[in-house]
Design an enzyme around this catalytic site. Structure first.
Site: not given
Length: 268
Positions: A141-142, A145, A199
């Site tokens: 997920h990070e 980004h 997100e």
């Protein structure tokens, strides 16, 4: 009339300064949104390097950097399985100057600054007690980004707002110093929440990254269920910049079938 003229001029400069960018390929998950950017990738990456080095040095001076070899090796192993999969979304990404570190802290947190600067806090591992697949969901997920350059996008929006409010005399991203960008990257990383749109993109791309790396994407659902329950009287710090909720879990559940064949192929 003068104010109106300034605003019109500012908007004109803004339109010229901003570029519509396709930061990533859609992948199987189908993220296709174009982004408006007024700051260069090079500037943001340079600023992120400075900001990350500051965090690493503070942790090192406090004796909190990579203290537990077993935890460090675990985070490294998972990260090194995820990083090669970034080529699906950005062919250049596996060649970034990736850095992966662990900080001893009670904070339930993790981040990936622009250019591939990863930090995982031990508080996240101690509190959530994630499986390897769940930890891959966090790191994926990070990483997502960073692939989508969400920090660059948010800085660009901030500059755009300054231009419109204060007129053409306000500095654009092209005039910002590396230290200014570093300060802004830190603010974006630690204090300002991502938009719901960003997100959702990070969730979906992270889901595909973990599946391609051979981690069961269903673990992303159980991770956020654990996150929602963590923190006792208040949510963990991670959720202050990564909002959770039933809608998020439903979106993950809906997208798991899209990437499940990738996991099954990788797991053979």
């Amino acid at each position: 009339m003068r104010i109106r003229s300034l605003i019109v001029a500012a908007v004109a400069v803004l339109v010229t300064a901003c570029q519509s960018v396709q930061t990533t390929q859609p992948g199987a998950i189908g993220v296709t949104r174009k982004q408006m950017m007024a700051v260069s990738s090079e500037q943001v990456d340079e600023g992120a390097k400075v900001a990350y080095d500051q965090e690493v040095n503070k942790a090192r001076q406090a004796g909190a950097l990579n203290k537990d070899k077993q935890v460090y090796d675990r985070v490294q192993k998972i990260s090194q399985r995820l990083i090669p999969q970034t080529r699906t979304f950005r062919p250049d990404a596996p060649g970034w100057k990736w850095e992966v570190n662990v900080q001893s802290s009670e904070d339930v947190n993790a981040y990936c600054m622009p250019g591939g600067k990863i930090m995982v806090y031990t508080g996240l591992i101690d509190t959530i007690k994630p499986t390897d697949a769940e930890l891959a969901a966090v790191i994926g997920h990070e990483i997502a980004h960073a692939l989508r350059e969400h920090s660059r996008e948010r800085l660009s929006r901030a500059y755009a707002e300054q231009l419109v409010l204060a007129g053409v005399a306000v500095a654009t991203g092209a005039e910002a110093t590396t230290m200014q960008i570093a300060s802004q990257v830190s603010a974006v990383t630690f204090t300002l929440p991502h938009s719901r749109e960003q997100e959702a993109e990070a969730d979906r791309i992270g889901l595909e990254l973990m599946a391609r790396a051979g981690y069961d994407p269903n673990a992303a659902v159980t991770l956020w269920q654990k996150m929602s329950k963590a923190g006792g009287g208040g949510p963990p710090e991670f959720l202050s910049t990564h909002p959770s909720g039933e809608s998020r879990i439903r979106d993950l559940e809906k997208n798991v079938p899209l990437v499940l064949p990738l996991y099954q192929a990788a797991a053979k």
